[in-house]
Design a protein around this motif. Structure first.
Motif, PDB file in Angstrom:
ATOM      1  N   ARG A   1      14.863  11.292 -15.823  1.00  0.00           N
ATOM      2  CA  ARG A   1      15.299  10.951 -14.462  1.00  0.00           C
ATOM      3  C   ARG A   1      16.829  10.882 -14.380  1.00  0.00           C
ATOM      4  O   ARG A   1      17.435  11.329 -13.411  1.00  0.00           O
ATOM      5  CB  ARG A   1      14.682   9.626 -14.016  1.00  0.00           C
TER       6      ARG A   1
ATOM      7  N   LYS B   1      18.201  14.506 -14.551  1.00  0.00           N
ATOM      8  CA  LYS B   1      17.940  15.230 -13.294  1.00  0.00           C
ATOM      9  C   LYS B   1      18.792  14.677 -12.148  1.00  0.00           C
ATOM     10  O   LYS B   1      19.199  15.424 -11.264  1.00  0.00           O
ATOM     11  CB  LYS B   1      16.450  15.141 -12.941  1.00  0.00           C
TER      12      LYS B   1
ATOM     13  N   LEU C   1      22.482  17.726  -9.528  1.00  0.00           N
ATOM     14  CA  LEU C   1      22.984  18.165  -8.220  1.00  0.00           C
ATOM     15  C   LEU C   1      24.504  18.029  -8.093  1.00  0.00           C
ATOM     16  O   LEU C   1      25.188  19.030  -7.823  1.00  0.00           O
ATOM     17  CB  LEU C   1      22.263  17.410  -7.096  1.00  0.00           C
TER      18      LEU C   1
ATOM     19  N   ALA D   1      18.481  20.358  -1.590  1.00  0.00           N
ATOM     20  CA  ALA D   1      18.711  19.435  -2.711  1.00  0.00           C
ATOM     21  C   ALA D   1      17.403  18.913  -3.295  1.00  0.00           C
ATOM     22  O   ALA D   1      17.394  18.413  -4.424  1.00  0.00           O
ATOM     23  CB  ALA D   1      19.580  18.269  -2.256  1.00  0.00           C
ATOM     24  N   PHE D   2      16.301  18.998  -2.539  1.00  0.00           N
ATOM     25  CA  PHE D   2      15.027  18.497  -3.085  1.00  0.00           C
ATOM     26  C   PHE D   2      13.813  19.346  -2.709  1.00  0.00           C
ATOM     27  O   PHE D   2      12.699  19.053  -3.131  1.00  0.00           O
ATOM     28  CB  PHE D   2      14.788  17.040  -2.629  1.00  0.00           C
ATOM     29  N   ARG D   3      14.014  20.433  -1.937  1.00  0.00           N
ATOM     30  CA  ARG D   3      12.885  21.294  -1.578  1.00  0.00           C
ATOM     31  C   ARG D   3      13.285  22.764  -1.674  1.00  0.00           C
ATOM     32  O   ARG D   3      14.442  23.109  -1.497  1.00  0.00           O
ATOM     33  CB  ARG D   3      12.407  21.009  -0.149  1.00  0.00           C
ATOM     34  N   SER D   4      12.298  23.623  -1.961  1.00  0.00           N
ATOM     35  CA  SER D   4      12.541  25.067  -1.972  1.00  0.00           C
ATOM     36  C   SER D   4      11.463  25.780  -1.153  1.00  0.00           C
ATOM     37  O   SER D   4      10.386  25.223  -0.913  1.00  0.00           O
ATOM     38  CB  SER D   4      12.543  25.601  -3.412  1.00  0.00           C
TER      39      SER D   4
ATOM     40  N   ASP E   1       8.072  20.853  -3.349  1.00  0.00           N
ATOM     41  CA  ASP E   1       8.958  19.887  -3.997  1.00  0.00           C
ATOM     42  C   ASP E   1       9.697  20.553  -5.161  1.00  0.00           C
ATOM     43  O   ASP E   1       9.125  21.333  -5.905  1.00  0.00           O
ATOM     44  CB  ASP E   1       8.150  18.698  -4.522  1.00  0.00           C
ATOM     45  N   GLY E   2      10.952  20.222  -5.291  1.00  0.00           N
ATOM     46  CA  GLY E   2      11.774  20.803  -6.350  1.00  0.00           C
ATOM     47  C   GLY E   2      13.075  21.341  -5.785  1.00  0.00           C
ATOM     48  O   GLY E   2      13.090  21.980  -4.739  1.00  0.00           O
ATOM     49  N   MET E   3      14.173  21.077  -6.478  1.00  0.00           N
ATOM     50  CA  MET E   3      15.493  21.472  -6.002  1.00  0.00           C
ATOM     51  C   MET E   3      15.619  22.988  -5.918  1.00  0.00           C
ATOM     52  O   MET E   3      15.212  23.701  -6.840  1.00  0.00           O
ATOM     53  CB  MET E   3      16.551  20.924  -6.959  1.00  0.00           C
TER      54      MET E   3
END
Length: 538
Positions: free
Chosen positions: A83, A86, A90, A183-186, A216-218
């Motif tokens: 955590r 990760k 960013l 930053a948190f979704r693709s 979900d995921g950068m």
């Protein structure tokens, strides 16, 4: 006399004590050297020890038959490390790329970017070729036709994504519609079936229609592209953009300080990451015996590419020892082995490449975030091995066109592979769809992915690091050539000035009666005047 004797005795005594003093100083110097070595490599020693202790701890706790809840509690320190790493990705990626792109001029940025992309593509293509070649030599799927998900107690993995949509999603993610959401979704394509009308014989016609959803995921790919372009834009602004460039530089340096603090938690976190993975293992003996050839082929490919091909490429460019370069990166390699994430290894990799190997910050902070996103040599190897393995498993003879498709698809799709654990499994589905193979055997890959993914990630980050080293060397050579060129130009200009001065002095000799008279009368006085005139003007 006594004084003289005592002096002689004292002198003799002093001489007799010399060897003892030298031995003592040698012992001290050896102890000092040992202390300096431990102080310099303390983090590396602690990290490697963390892995070894984690293996032992995992084997001990494995025999305690923990419940699922207890396993979660046991894995908690390792989860905290992941955590933390990760969390820092960013700001590190965005700030380092903006400051890196802004610090390089547009011409050198374009040249370095071109070399980097060429290096990434060539090395990934070589890795794909190694994977396909080893799969055909070792034949991991031949004779394993009876192997299926049921006799190993595995769940099926479904993937109904079209190859074309996978590549279109890659292009869409390059240009995110919302930077905050990126930053948190693709962006991911999903499908729904709709009724389009009745057939001629009264049957209903349905069509599968693609539509966009968020997963979900950068969206690291989109952020990388935006940060690079934004950095170039700030550079173009000139004086107006200086304030913002300084802000991102300061933000970047502060982030690296945070990374240096997190690195001291890495050995403790790695110990529990490795230990918890050993505790969670099901029947590892059955999996290894069933899929042993596949695991062996993948890991052998990683050893060949990481231990021979990449070091040879580095040596070819720099004529320097690649293994002395890699010896400064033991901590990031250990982190990569434990976390199975290229992105999570990025903070430690940046710090070690700059501090241990002396790579220019502008180069490392520009190229490493891009490499962590698009350079997946290790993933390309195991994806190609997996594709050929599944073809052999289903008794499908691959033709030359399908082999070429595997190579190209693995190279291209590795660009969009997520730098997270098990991120390459989705990419294998794209390759299988491209060559028309079923995807129901993907769960076999997922079952042993936790073994193969460790060496995969190490090779991925090794390719990034050596790429940064090569670019640093090329940049140094370019700067050296530029300095020599400027020096030569200055010398040429000086020579021209000197010639002009001599010509002017001679002209004065011809027109001035005084100088002419002196010249006839005393030639030595003329030589003195000529010399003084030149020196004073220069």
């Amino acid at each position: 006399m006594e004084e003289k004797k005592s002096e002689i005795n004292g002198h003799a005594g002093h001489k007799s004590r010399l060897p003892a003093v030298s031995i003592k100083s040698e012992n001290n110097s050896f102890k000092d050297r040992l202390m300096v070595f431990f102080k310099r490599n303390l983090l590396v020693i602690l990290t490697v020890s963390g892995v070894l202790v984690g293996v032992g701890l995992g084997m001990m706790v494995r025999n305690m038959n923990l419940t699922r809840a207890q396993m979660t509690y046991f894995a908690f320190p390792g989860e905290m490390l992941l955590r933390m790493l990760k969390m820092i990705i960013l700001p590190l990626v965005v700030c380092s790329l903006i400051s890196g792109a802004a610090s390089l001029d547009t011409r050198s940025l374009g040249k370095l970017g071109g070399i980097a992309v060429s290096y990434f593509l060539v090395t990934t293509l070589i890795a794909s070729s190694i994977g396909v070649a080893l799969a055909f030599i070792i034949k991991p799927g031949v004779g394993a036709g009876a192997l299926n998900t049921n006799n190993l107690g595995l769940e099926g993995v479904s993937s109904n994504k079209e190859t074309a949509d996978s590549f279109l999603d890659l292009a869409r993610n390059l240009f995110p519609s919302n930077l905050v959401a990126a930053a948190f979704r693709s962006y991911v394509t999903d499908y729904k079936t709709i009724l389009v009308g009745n057939g001629t014989n009264g049957t209903l016609n349905y069509q599968k229609v693609p539509y966009g959803t968020d997963a979900d995921g950068m969206n690291i790919l989109g952020l990388v592209l935006f940060a690079m372009v934004f950095g170039v834009a700030l550079r173009k602004l000139g004086a107006e953009g200086e304030e913002l460039i300084r802000f991102f530089n300061a933000f970047n340096e502060a982030t690296m300080v945070l990374v240096s603090w997190i690195m001291w938690y890495v050995p403790f976190g790695i110990m529990f990451l490795v230990g918890s993975k050993i505790v969670e293992m099901e029947d590892v003996v059955l999996l290894v015996t069933s899929l042993g050839k596949y695991i062996f082929a993948s890991i052998l490919g990683h050893v060949i590419h990481g231990g021979i091909v990449l070091p040879l490429i580095y040596f070819g460019f720099t004529r320097a020892n690649p293994f002395s370069f890699l010896s400064g990166l033991i901590t990031p390699f250990t982190t990569a082995f434990a976390t199975c994430s290229s992105s999570a290894t990025l903070p430690t990799m940046m710090k070690c490449v700059e501090e241990n190997n002396g790579v220019d910050k502008r180069i490392s902070r520009f190229i490493l975030p891009i490499g962590a996103t698009v350079n997946m040599d290790g993933a390309a190897i195991f994806q190609c091995v997996a594709a050929v393995f599944i073809a052999q498993l289903n008794n499908v003879e691959l033709n030359a066109g399908q082999i070429f498709t595997i190579l190209v698809t693995a190279t291209a799709s590795s660009v969009g592979a997520a730098g997270i654990p098990a991120g390459g499994i989705i990419t294998i589905a794209i390759i299988l769809e491209a060559i028309g193979l079923p995807t129901h055997d993907l769960s076999l890959m997922l079952a042993v992915d936790w073994i193969v993914d460790r060496t995969t990630t190490v090779v991925n980050v090794e390719g990034d690091a050596l790429g940064a080293g090569i670019l640093h060397h090329i940049n140094e050579q370019e700067m050296k050539k530029r300095r020599e060129r400027e020096q030569h130009q200055e010398e040429q200009e000086l020579q021209e000035v000197k010639v002009e001065v001599v010509a002017n002095v001679k002209a004065e000799e011809e027109t001035s009666p005084l100088v002419t008279h002196q010249n006839h009368g005393d030639s030595s006085s003329h030589e003195t005047l000529d010399k003084d005139g030149v020196e004073s003007v220069l």
